[in-house]
Design a protein around this motif. Structure first.
Motif: not given
Length: 260
Positions: A1-12, A22-34
């Protein structure tokens, strides 16, 4: 199988429960928003986290879909909901009473409060790795291990420890893409005392670290750069995302090694 993004976890809120999105936005400094936007501090301005405050494991946190409301609870203490960031002072007061110590909450919307301030991008691991680690400990489930290691991005469609391809022997970044986002793998993540404890109760698993080190060394895959393991209490990969603020990661995105 082709590798794929199976899960995103945030720790606000750093050290409290995470939330799967299901989705996450990249911040300007490279972290994930939230992700780790907020952190608890004590009266001496030191982090309050599970590394040295095991009682924090007894706190539960759940979030509204927009991550702007958190509901905190503790057995025998009750629960309350707070708006973020409007109710930070009230939330800090509630947490202080629950933890029986003064608490201040701070926020950093630009990069959050990552454990690794040099490689402050999302941590990466594969589902198969977590499943394998769970098999090392009778009685631990995949979800138990996932809660203990608290990674951001989970890769599906790959064998255990596939993510050990994402760092090099000499420390040069290893680029890979998740959808349209290019990420640099930096190093295997050094673990702290947190994974040795039950994530919900704080109870320590006897010999967890010793067993982990022995199994990790015995199962280190041939593609892993063994030079990067001055010890074997390492799991998942620390990363950097450069100059891609506003880009989005989504569950199901294909993952490819190398530059796009």
């Amino acid at each position: 199988m082709t590798p794929y993004l199976a899960r995103i976890d945030l720790f606000p809120i750093k050290s409290l429960d995470g939330v799967s999105v299901l989705e996450a936005t990249v911040l300007d400094q490279g972290a994930l928003q939230g992700d780790r936007t907020y952190a608890l501090f004590d009266a001496q301005e030191r982090f309050i986290h599970a590394k040295r405050t095991a009682t924090i494991h007894g706190l539960r946190a759940s979030y509204s879909p927009d991550l702007k409301t958190v509901t905190c609870a503790k057995a025998g203490f009750g629960s309350a909901s707070f708006r973020l960031p409007d109710d930070l002072a009230s939330l800090a007061h509630w947490l202080g009473q629950a933890l029986q110590q003064p608490v201040t909450l701070k926020s950093n919307v630009e990069v959050g409060f990552p454990d690794d301030t040099v490689a402050a991008g999302p941590t990466v691991i594969s589902t198969a790795t977590l499943e394998t680690v769970a098999q090392w400990y009778p009685g631990l489930s995949l979800e138990d291990v996932r809660r203990r290691f608290r990674s951001n991005l989970e890769i599906g469609g790959v064998p255990p420890f596939w993510e050990d391809r994402l760092f090099s022997a000499r420390g040069a970044p290893v680029p890979f893409t998740v959808g349209a986002v290019t990420i640099d793998g930096i190093n295997p993540c050094q673990r702290c005392p947190v994974p040795t404890r039950d994530a919900l109760t704080g109870a320590e698993t006897v010999d967890f670290q010793r067993q982990f080190v022995a199994q990790r060394q015995a199962t280190l895959p041939p593609w892993a750069a063994a030079q990067r393991f001055n010890h074997f209490y390492r799991l998942a990969v620390n990363t950097v995302i450069r100059h891609q603020g506003g880009q989005r990661l989504a569950v199901g995105d294909p993952i490819r090694l190398g530059q796009p």
